[in-house]
Write a protein that holds these residues in place. Structure first.
Motif, PDB file in Angstrom:
ATOM      1  N   TRP B  70       1.922  -1.636  13.636  1.00 14.68           N
ATOM      2  CA  TRP B  70       1.100  -0.901  12.689  1.00 14.68           C
ATOM      3  C   TRP B  70       1.956  -0.072  11.753  1.00 14.68           C
ATOM      4  CZ3 TRP B  70       1.298   4.390  12.720  1.00 14.68           C
ATOM      5  CH2 TRP B  70       1.706   5.004  13.902  1.00 14.68           C
ATOM      6  N   SER B  71       3.033   0.474  12.251  1.00 14.60           N
ATOM      7  CA  SER B  71       3.895   1.233  11.343  1.00 14.60           C
ATOM      8  C   SER B  71       4.559   0.317  10.330  1.00 14.60           C
ATOM      9  CB  SER B  71       4.947   2.006  12.132  1.00 14.60           C
ATOM     10  OG  SER B  71       5.757   1.104  12.847  1.00 14.60           O
ATOM     11  N   ARG B  72       4.905  -0.872  10.796  1.00 13.50           N
ATOM     12  CA  ARG B  72       5.476  -1.833   9.850  1.00 13.50           C
ATOM     13  C   ARG B  72       4.462  -2.175   8.777  1.00 13.50           C
ATOM     14  NH1 ARG B  72       7.879  -4.396  14.480  1.00 13.50           N
ATOM     15  NH2 ARG B  72       6.083  -5.771  14.623  1.00 13.50           N
ATOM     16  N   ALA B  73       3.216  -2.317   9.195  1.00 16.71           N
ATOM     17  CA  ALA B  73       2.190  -2.665   8.212  1.00 16.71           C
ATOM     18  C   ALA B  73       2.037  -1.560   7.180  1.00 16.71           C
ATOM     19  CB  ALA B  73       0.863  -2.920   8.928  1.00 16.71           C
ATOM     20  N   ILE B  74       2.048  -0.328   7.627  1.00 16.87           N
ATOM     21  CA  ILE B  74       1.908   0.778   6.682  1.00 16.87           C
ATOM     22  C   ILE B  74       3.085   0.801   5.723  1.00 16.87           C
ATOM     23  CG2 ILE B  74       1.922   3.278   6.470  1.00 16.87           C
ATOM     24  CD1 ILE B  74       0.295   3.500   8.914  1.00 16.87           C
ATOM     25  N   LEU B  75       4.272   0.636   6.263  1.00 18.75           N
ATOM     26  CA  LEU B  75       5.442   0.676   5.391  1.00 18.75           C
ATOM     27  C   LEU B  75       5.403  -0.460   4.382  1.00 18.75           C
ATOM     28  CD1 LEU B  75       8.096   1.585   8.078  1.00 18.75           C
ATOM     29  CD2 LEU B  75       7.243   3.039   6.278  1.00 18.75           C
ATOM     30  N   ARG B  76       4.941  -1.612   4.859  1.00 21.21           N
ATOM     31  CA  ARG B  76       4.819  -2.739   3.936  1.00 21.21           C
ATOM     32  C   ARG B  76       3.850  -2.417   2.822  1.00 21.21           C
ATOM     33  NH1 ARG B  76       3.393  -7.798   7.370  1.00 21.21           N
ATOM     34  NH2 ARG B  76       2.819  -6.044   8.646  1.00 21.21           N
ATOM     35  N   LYS B  77       2.721  -1.829   3.199  1.00 20.56           N
ATOM     36  CA  LYS B  77       1.715  -1.496   2.203  1.00 20.56           C
ATOM     37  C   LYS B  77       2.296  -0.546   1.173  1.00 20.56           C
ATOM     38  CE  LYS B  77      -1.947  -0.781   4.853  1.00 20.56           C
ATOM     39  NZ  LYS B  77      -3.074   0.012   5.361  1.00 20.56           N
ATOM     40  N   ARG B  81       2.861  -1.230  -2.670  1.00 22.18           N
ATOM     41  CA  ARG B  81       2.204  -0.426  -3.686  1.00 22.18           C
ATOM     42  C   ARG B  81       3.215   0.135  -4.669  1.00 22.18           C
ATOM     43  NH1 ARG B  81      -0.744   4.175  -1.206  1.00 22.18           N
ATOM     44  NH2 ARG B  81      -1.496   2.560   0.167  1.00 22.18           N
ATOM     45  N   THR B  82       4.349   0.583  -4.166  1.00 25.76           N
ATOM     46  CA  THR B  82       5.343   1.121  -5.095  1.00 25.76           C
ATOM     47  C   THR B  82       5.878   0.027  -5.996  1.00 25.76           C
ATOM     48  OG1 THR B  82       6.982   0.868  -3.351  1.00 25.76           O
ATOM     49  CG2 THR B  82       6.034   3.045  -3.678  1.00 25.76           C
ATOM     50  N   LEU B  83       6.024  -1.138  -5.412  1.00 25.66           N
ATOM     51  CA  LEU B  83       6.433  -2.274  -6.249  1.00 25.66           C
ATOM     52  C   LEU B  83       5.406  -2.509  -7.342  1.00 25.66           C
ATOM     53  CD1 LEU B  83       7.812  -5.041  -3.884  1.00 25.66           C
ATOM     54  CD2 LEU B  83       8.958  -3.994  -5.803  1.00 25.66           C
ATOM     55  N   HIS B  84       4.185  -2.498  -6.906  1.00 28.92           N
ATOM     56  CA  HIS B  84       3.121  -2.745  -7.874  1.00 28.92           C
ATOM     57  C   HIS B  84       3.153  -1.709  -8.973  1.00 28.92           C
ATOM     58  CE1 HIS B  84      -0.911  -3.767  -9.270  1.00 28.92           C
ATOM     59  NE2 HIS B  84      -1.187  -2.474  -9.270  1.00 28.92           N
ATOM     60  N   ASP B  85       3.325  -0.483  -8.571  1.00 29.02           N
ATOM     61  CA  ASP B  85       3.287   0.564  -9.577  1.00 29.02           C
ATOM     62  C   ASP B  85       4.472   0.467 -10.522  1.00 29.02           C
ATOM     63  OD1 ASP B  85       1.949   3.109  -7.365  1.00 29.02           O
ATOM     64  OD2 ASP B  85       1.017   1.538  -8.575  1.00 29.02           O
ATOM     65  N   ARG B  92       2.530 -11.077  -7.963  1.00 23.61           N
ATOM     66  CA  ARG B  92       3.394 -11.164  -6.787  1.00 23.61           C
ATOM     67  C   ARG B  92       2.792 -10.433  -5.605  1.00 23.61           C
ATOM     68  NH1 ARG B  92       9.540  -9.492  -7.386  1.00 23.61           N
ATOM     69  NH2 ARG B  92       9.010  -7.409  -6.793  1.00 23.61           N
ATOM     70  N   ASN B  93       2.254  -9.260  -5.893  1.00 21.77           N
ATOM     71  CA  ASN B  93       1.689  -8.498  -4.789  1.00 21.77           C
ATOM     72  C   ASN B  93       0.461  -9.169  -4.222  1.00 21.77           C
ATOM     73  OD1 ASN B  93       3.581  -6.516  -4.869  1.00 21.77           O
ATOM     74  ND2 ASN B  93       2.534  -5.355  -6.437  1.00 21.77           N
ATOM     75  N   HIS B  94      -0.331  -9.691  -5.150  1.00 22.52           N
ATOM     76  CA  HIS B  94      -1.534 -10.339  -4.637  1.00 22.52           C
ATOM     77  C   HIS B  94      -1.171 -11.513  -3.763  1.00 22.52           C
ATOM     78  CE1 HIS B  94      -4.348  -7.833  -6.476  1.00 22.52           C
ATOM     79  NE2 HIS B  94      -4.079  -8.136  -7.709  1.00 22.52           N
ATOM     80  N   ARG B  95      -0.161 -12.199  -4.172  1.00 24.02           N
ATOM     81  CA  ARG B  95       0.241 -13.349  -3.361  1.00 24.02           C
ATOM     82  C   ARG B  95       0.695 -12.890  -1.992  1.00 24.02           C
ATOM     83  NH1 ARG B  95       4.743 -15.699  -5.785  1.00 24.02           N
ATOM     84  NH2 ARG B  95       4.046 -15.126  -7.839  1.00 24.02           N
ATOM     85  N   LEU B  96       1.461 -11.824  -1.980  1.00 21.79           N
ATOM     86  CA  LEU B  96       1.934 -11.324  -0.696  1.00 21.79           C
ATOM     87  C   LEU B  96       0.759 -10.925   0.174  1.00 21.79           C
ATOM     88  CD1 LEU B  96       4.893  -9.078  -1.822  1.00 21.79           C
ATOM     89  CD2 LEU B  96       5.050 -11.051  -0.340  1.00 21.79           C
ATOM     90  N   ILE B  97      -0.155 -10.206  -0.454  1.00 16.98           N
ATOM     91  CA  ILE B  97      -1.245  -9.662   0.347  1.00 16.98           C
ATOM     92  C   ILE B  97      -2.141 -10.777   0.849  1.00 16.98           C
ATOM     93  CG2 ILE B  97      -3.321  -8.263   0.237  1.00 16.98           C
ATOM     94  CD1 ILE B  97      -1.717  -6.539  -1.834  1.00 16.98           C
ATOM     95  N   THR B  98      -2.422 -11.712  -0.021  1.00 19.82           N
ATOM     96  CA  THR B  98      -3.333 -12.768   0.415  1.00 19.82           C
ATOM     97  C   THR B  98      -2.681 -13.645   1.466  1.00 19.82           C
ATOM     98  OG1 THR B  98      -2.593 -14.016  -1.495  1.00 19.82           O
ATOM     99  CG2 THR B  98      -4.701 -12.880  -1.683  1.00 19.82           C
ATOM    100  N   ARG B  99      -1.387 -13.806   1.322  1.00 23.26           N
ATOM    101  CA  ARG B  99      -0.731 -14.630   2.328  1.00 23.26           C
ATOM    102  C   ARG B  99      -0.807 -13.957   3.685  1.00 23.26           C
ATOM    103  NH1 ARG B  99       5.136 -14.939   2.496  1.00 23.26           N
ATOM    104  NH2 ARG B  99       4.996 -14.617   0.279  1.00 23.26           N
TER     105      ARG B  99
END
Lengths: 379, 166
Positions: B70-77, B81-85, B92-99
């Motif tokens: 779960w901590s990994r998931a939060i860090l990934r998020k 998000r920072t990448l997105h911003d 790219r982010n959508h692809r990551l998230i959907t995958r």
């Protein structure tokens, strides 16, 4: 060891065990697994014989050795399982095998045949250490064991009771192995046991197999065994969760407990949000008066250790002013914190109260900007 | 905090607080205060609540470390998000998230029948990173998550008390 892996693959085991070094325990599991799976797929047994025959000629008879010297119930299980084999088939199996040492005593009884067959089969999957000469002796003694086993089938019962509580303990912790066992004769009582206890000792190596035996009166095909093991794991975790969440102990039934757990998690998350909202409201007027914060926090919930860890690094610095050095300190301490962070900080207890009292004394004595910068550096 | 850990802080003279919950609490407190200090200077009061909440989650996750799913998931998020911003590369982010989401939905269907559809899904939605695990793993992650949430609440309460008092 690769051969056993190949064998396991042939028989469609769940997961391939990462076999590192051979040990008697592991060999126990090995042949038990092999024999079990072999018995489940008897028609394939002959077909697959050549597979392990090819590579495992010189394999020593550690299997048999451990068979004798190992825990008695293991031998018992395998023997009784093998007894189910009809004699002609057992003889067939026996004959097919290329036994490294051909000086076997001629089998007299069908049980002996099956026994020898089983023992010899096991030898294929042991690491080739023992000289084949020990084979005969072991076989002879193992044949005797079968008699004992047949006469006292009830002996298998007491063992698992001691081991079954270990199931829930071991399964989440140690390396697990999964084994499918064919149903033994109806007269034989099965026992629930986790051999992972013994087996996981070897070098602390984690192996992904759980040895599970079916309890009496339960179905023993591979699927139900696997399901039962999984269910037990899940029940163990649910018990942990029940202890964690207050008020869950009285509730029975997974669904209700899960509801409680979900409610608890939601409540905690809401609490965090609420607190962060309050902090956001409170924040503007706070300039982070850290000395009071740290002192109070160390007294209440947070241990003194981290403060003690930082103070010896700070005081030698003397008077440090300027943002750059302040940030450098912060960065450095951040790294220092992060490194023991991922592993347990065992050395922190060394720096305890003397430093903190020193800190508070000094913080009160020093001038305001200096002490605030020093405290900031601590963080 | 009702810890299940056997070590009792008061009975251990040498190591007063070496049980894992206090270790995590310490780490979280330090990081959170760090982040709060930074936040104090930068953000305007309007977005402060959101940033503080995000900082709390982030500091908790980094305090726990990448050991837990779960901590990994939060860090990934957060990183996503920072990448997105910063990069504004939505695709790219959508692809990551959907995958990730599609990979996560291979939860064991048998578990759902066993326990109850609703609850398991709820739990998965609550626990960060809960999408991509089996039920058994989900339970252990939930247990750890609850422990850390409790620690977080305690630390934040303490901070709040000190600020409101002083």
């Amino acid at each position: 060891m690769l051969n056993s892996v190949r064998f396991a693959r042939n028989f469609g085991e769940y997961r391939v065990a990462s076999l590192s070094k051979p040990s008697s325990h592991f060999r126990n599991l090995d042949f038990r697994r092999n024999c079990a799976s072999r018995l489940t797929m008897e028609p394939k047994a002959e077909a697959t014989q050549p597979h392990f025959r090819s590579g495992e000629m010189g394999f020593g008879l550690d299997e048999i050795h451990s068979l004798i010297s190992g825990p008695p119930e293991t031998g018992r299980n395998s023997f009784t399982a093998l007894l189910e084999l009809p004699p002609p088939q057992a003889v067939q199996l026996l004959v097919k095998e290329d036994f490294p040492a051909k000086h076997l005593p001629p089998p007299i009884f069908p049980s002996n045949i099956g026994l020898i067959d089983r023992a010899s089969k096991r030898s294929f999957f042991a690491s080739a250490d023992n000289p084949p000469a020990s084979n005969t002796i072991l076989l002879a003694s193992s044949s005797m064991k079968v008699e004992i086993v047949k006469q006292e089938p009830t002996d298998s019962q007491p063992h698992p009771n001691s081991a079954s509580p270990a199931v829930s303990d071991q399964s989440p912790k140690s390396g697990k192995r999964k084994e499918r066992e064919k149903k033994v004769k109806e007269s034989n009582k099965k026992s629930k046991k986790v051999v992972a206890n013994e087996a996981s000792e070897d070098g602390g190596k984690k192996l992904p197999y759980v040895h599970v035996r079916a309890r009496r009166g339960q179905a023993t095909d591979s699927h139900s065994l696997a399901e039962r093991a999984r269910r037990e794991k899940i029940n163990a975790r649910m018990k942990l969760l029940q202890e964690l969440v207050p008020g869950c102990n009285k509730i029975s039934g997974t669904a209700m407990v899960l509801d409680e757990i979900i409610n608890h998690v939601q409540a905690l998350q809401r609490q965090v949000e609420f607190l962060s909202m309050r902090l956001a409201a409170v924040n503007p007027r706070i300039d982070f008066n850290l000395d009071a914060l740290l002192a109070a926090e160390s007294g209440s919930s947070i241990d003194n250790d981290y403060m003690g860890m930082f103070t010896p690094t700070i005081w030698p610095e003397g008077q440090i002013n300027g943002n750059r050095q302040l940030e450098y300190q912060q960065l450095w301490q951040g790294d220092e914190l992060r490194q023991p962070g991922w592993s347990r900080e065992e050395d922190t207890p060394n720096f305890i109260t003397p430093e903190t009292s020193h800190l508070s004394y000094d913080s009160s004595a020093n001038s305001a900007p200096l002490h605030s910068s020093q405290l900031k550096m601590e963080l | 905090m009702t810890t299940t850990h056997p070590k009792n802080p008061t009975t251990h003279p040498k190591n007063p607080t070496t049980n894992p919950s206090s270790v995590i609490r310490t780490r979280f407190a330090v990081r959170f205060l760090h982040a709060m200090k930074k936040l104090n200077k930068k953000t305007p009061p309007s977005r402060r609540y959101h940033t503080i909440r995000a900082a709390a989650c982030a500091s908790m996750a980094s305090a726990v470390g990448p050991r837990r799913a779960w901590s990994r998931a939060i860090l990934r998020k957060i990183r996503a998000r920072t990448l997105h911003d910063h990069l504004i590369h939505k695709s790219r982010n959508h692809r990551l998230i959907t995958r990730r989401k599609s990979a996560g939905l291979r939860g064991n269907p048998r578990d759902q029948e066993e326990v109850g559809f609703r609850q398991e899904d709820d739990l998965r939605g609550l626990v960060p990173g809960g999408e991509g695990m089996g039920f058994c793993r989900l339970l252990s992650e939930t247990a750890h998550y609850i422990k850390c949430l409790r620690a977080q609440v305690q630390v934040m309460t303490n901070i709040l008390d000190h600020y409101s008092s002083s």
